[in-house]
Motif scaffolding. Structure first.
Motif, PDB file in Angstrom:
ATOM      1  N   VAL A 132       0.834  -1.200   0.000  1.00 36.91           N
ATOM      2  CA  VAL A 132       0.000   0.000   0.000  1.00 36.91           C
ATOM      3  C   VAL A 132       0.871   1.253   0.000  1.00 36.91           C
ATOM      4  N   GLU A 133       1.974   1.221   0.753  1.00 37.59           N
ATOM      5  CA  GLU A 133       2.855   2.386   0.828  1.00 37.59           C
ATOM      6  C   GLU A 133       3.477   2.698  -0.528  1.00 37.59           C
ATOM      7  N   THR A 134       3.924   1.657  -1.243  1.00 40.33           N
ATOM      8  CA  THR A 134       4.525   1.863  -2.564  1.00 40.33           C
ATOM      9  C   THR A 134       3.516   2.457  -3.536  1.00 40.33           C
ATOM     10  N   ILE A 135       2.296   1.928  -3.526  1.00 40.66           N
ATOM     11  CA  ILE A 135       1.253   2.432  -4.432  1.00 40.66           C
ATOM     12  C   ILE A 135       0.945   3.890  -4.126  1.00 40.66           C
ATOM     13  N   ASP A 136       0.791   4.223  -2.842  1.00 37.04           N
ATOM     14  CA  ASP A 136       0.501   5.609  -2.469  1.00 37.04           C
ATOM     15  C   ASP A 136       1.637   6.540  -2.886  1.00 37.04           C
ATOM     16  N   LEU A 137       2.885   6.089  -2.700  1.00 32.17           N
ATOM     17  CA  LEU A 137       4.034   6.924  -3.053  1.00 32.17           C
ATOM     18  C   LEU A 137       4.093   7.180  -4.551  1.00 32.17           C
ATOM     19  N   ILE A 138       3.899   6.122  -5.347  1.00 28.09           N
ATOM     20  CA  ILE A 138       3.965   6.277  -6.801  1.00 28.09           C
ATOM     21  C   ILE A 138       2.845   7.170  -7.300  1.00 28.09           C
ATOM     22  N   ARG A 139       1.648   6.966  -6.779  1.00 27.49           N
ATOM     23  CA  ARG A 139       0.508   7.759  -7.240  1.00 27.49           C
ATOM     24  C   ARG A 139       0.574   9.207  -6.749  1.00 27.49           C
ATOM     25  N   SER A 140       1.331   9.450  -5.695  1.00 25.35           N
ATOM     26  CA  SER A 140       1.449  10.831  -5.222  1.00 25.35           C
ATOM     27  C   SER A 140       2.315  11.673  -6.136  1.00 25.35           C
ATOM     28  N   PHE A 141       3.227  11.033  -6.891  1.00 17.65           N
ATOM     29  CA  PHE A 141       4.095  11.771  -7.804  1.00 17.65           C
ATOM     30  C   PHE A 141       3.476  11.922  -9.190  1.00 17.65           C
TER      31      PHE A 141
END
Length: 607
Positions: A441-450
């Motif tokens: 979940v953390e990786t997905i949130d990080l990628i989508r935040s950029f």
């Protein structure tokens, strides 16, 4: 008999009927929907009487349609609808408007029905079966054909159009019955408030909820949450007198661009299939077969009239709006000429609201059921005729249909760590359609935040996730995760389920590369090429001629790939691997020595 035993016995009957119906229908190449309808009629009260009360399963079975609409909403997006606008709002809108108008007009003139009743009947009978149509196209491998694409667009528009139609029936009924204006205003206010609540929750509550559930890593909690969203939304719509399908469709549409879309689809899909089967079996049970004796000419005549009306309309729409040739238009007509599952819902709602009588509803339901029974034979006849008189097919404009199946990717990436992110950036820069799957979940949130990268939550080791991600439509499946055992299992799974998809996998070392190759994947060693590049930089930095350094690096790479292929065969025998390694070193030294002797410009320090 106790209620528990009675429920258990009914469950066994339903499951047995569903299994046998599908097997027989598949064997006869008639489609599963027709099998369910026939099975329902056989086990119903009018034939064998194994299930005495069809109404007892009606509400439960209706959840199948509700789940179908939720999945349809999940697979749509505003961008996709805009891409398909010509076929969707051209062919789809034309077919529904013309068919509903003609059928409604004939119903009003021939049977003296009120205008409101005729309009609802015309709309209901203008709809075709999405489940039957899509299944027929998939089974015959015609979904990607020109007429298959137009049929998909028309069915999709019908599904979308049926939602507001079902929702408006109570309002039409209130006007038809001239109910109190105050009561109508209250009903409308409740409807608006409920839909607004669904939209607000979909935008601001559901994503954080699914993020929290995904972080637990428990699949059963994820399944329960998905069902809670669907059933809860359906319950809310039902409490305010609106269509349950309307609410779930909106909820699915709001989640269509969510990173949890494929996870939700995979969780709902098994329940949707079983409940849709129950829905069609329930329709078969409810069919008033006695009308085939008392009003046989009327029912058969209405069935023929329905098909005869829709065939030329669909043919004209396919030719004039869909851009099909004559053969494609005929095939389109044969697939969509019958009634559909949403017609059952529309007519049931109309009967509940008092727009049509129970007798009229029974006749129309039997008419639709018979039209669906006739359609498989009509499709077989038209397909046989098309194969016999096959003509050059005019291809539709790719811009209208490029994403007709819901953004089917050319590449699927499993794992969005360092490797996956680099590949994704390159694919995106080259406009190659892809999607990525990850369980962090953390990786997905990080990628989508950029940036807006199509990365979704889902475990690729689950076949239902692969199906939801449309891996079968992809050309390449890239395994870029860190876990060696998991990557090998995933390579085996993809090769088994989707043998036409080429699998490329990240290998951590030589042993991992051997295992991936045995699993059917093209292994790419993650440190190999970076090591070659660093070696090239050092050699040139030490003064070696650039061309000669390039030749040496290339010779080493080719030699090492040959050794890797040889050692894969003997990987289980360590003594042979060690012997092969010593022989490879000697061979490599000899290759380099030969290269030096043959090079007229022997390597020297550059001044």
């Amino acid at each position: 008999m106790s209620p528990e035993a009675d429920l258990l016995g009914s469950t066994v009957i339903f499951l047995f009927a569903a299994v046998v119906a599908v097997l027989v229908a598949k064997y006869m190449r008639l489609g599963a929907v027709l099998g369910y309808l026939v099975a329902g009629a056989i086990i119903g009260p009018q034939v064998l009487g194994l299930i005495g009360n069809p109404d007892s399963v009606a509400k439960f079975a209706e959840l199948g349609v509700v789940l179908l609409l939720f999945v349809i909403g999940l697979e749509l997006s505003p961008r996709q609808l805009w891409t398909m606008r010509k076929a969707l709002f051209g062919a789809g809108l034309a077919q529904v408007l013309i068919s509903a108008t003609v059928i409604g007009f004939l119903g009003s003139i021939a049977f003296g029905l009120p205008l409101a009743s005729s309009a609802v009947i015309g709309l209901g009978l203008s709809l075709s079966s999405t489940a039957f149509g899509i299944q027929s196209l998939v089974e015959s491998r015609q979904l990607q054909s020109p007429h298959g694409r137009v049929a998909f667009a028309v069915l999709l528009f019908q599904d979308i159009a049926s939602i507001p139609a079902i929702a408006l029936i109570p309002l039409i009924a209130s006007q038809h019955a001239q109910l109190d204006t105050h009561e109508s205003v209250i009903h409308a206010a409740k409807a608006i408030a409920s839909i607004s609540l669904v939209v607000i929750c979909g935008r601001f509550i559901l994503r954080p909820l699914f993020r929290a559930v995904a972080s637990t890593g428990l699949p059963e909690v994820s399944t329960a949450t998905a069902l809670l969203v669907v059933v809860g939304t359906a319950w809310l719509m039902n409490k305010v007198g609106l269509s349950m399908a309307l609410g779930t469709f909106i909820a699915g549409l709001l989640l269509s661009d969510s990173e949890y879309r494929h996870e939700l689809s995979s969780q709902i899909e098994p329940f949707k299939g079983l409940l849709l089967a129950l829905f069609f079996i329930g329709v078969g049970m409810s069919a008033n077969l006695a009308l085939l004796q008392s009003s046989a000419l009327l029912v058969i005549g209405l069935t023929l009239i329905l098909i005869i009306i829709k065939l030329p309309i669909l043919f004209a729409v396919g030719r004039l709006v869909g851009g099909l040739n004559s053969i494609g238009a005929v095939q389109l007509s044969s697939i969509l000429a019958a009634g559909g599952e949403f017609a059952f819902v529309v007519l049931h709602q109309a009967k509940t609201q008092g727009l049509i009588s129970s007798d009229t509803n029974d006749i129309l339901l039997l008419t639709i059921t018979l039209s669906m029974c006739v359609t498989p034979f009509l499709v077989m006849i038209c397909n046989g005729w098309a194969r016999r008189y096959k003509a050059p097919v005019k291809q539709p404009d790719p811009g209208d249909y490029a994403n007709i199946e819901g953004n089917a990717p050319e590449v699927v990436i499993a794992g969005m760590g360092r490797v996956g992110q680099i590949v994704a950036r390159i694919l995106r820069a080259q406009n190659v359609p892809f999607i990525a799957l990850d369980t962090s979940v953390e990786t997905i949130d990080l990628i989508r935040s950029f940036e807006r990268v199509p990365v979704f939550y889902g475990d690729p080791l689950r076949p239902e996730i692969l199906n939801a991600a449309k891996v079968s439509a992809a050309k390449y499946f890239l395994i870029a995760n860190d876990d060696q055992d998991e990557s090998v299992q995933l390579a085996e799974l993809v090769r088994r389920l989707h043998p036409n998809v080429k699998v490329i996998a990240r290998a951590r070392n030589r042993q991992h590369a051997h295992r991936l190759a045995n699993a059917g994947a093209d292994a790419v060693r993650e440190t190999f090429y970076s090591s070659l590049e660093m070696s090239r930089t050092i050699l040139v930095g030490m003064g070696l001629n650039k061309n000669h350094a390039e030749r040496q690096i290339r010779k080493f790479a080719e030699h090492d790939e040959r050794v890797l292929a040889i050692q894969r065969i003997i990987a289980e025998d360590q003594s042979k691997v060690l012997q092969s390694t010593h022989a490879a070193r000697a061979e490599l030294a000899k290759l380099f020595q030969t290269d030096v002797e043959d090079d007229q410009l022997a390597p020297s320090r550059e001044t």
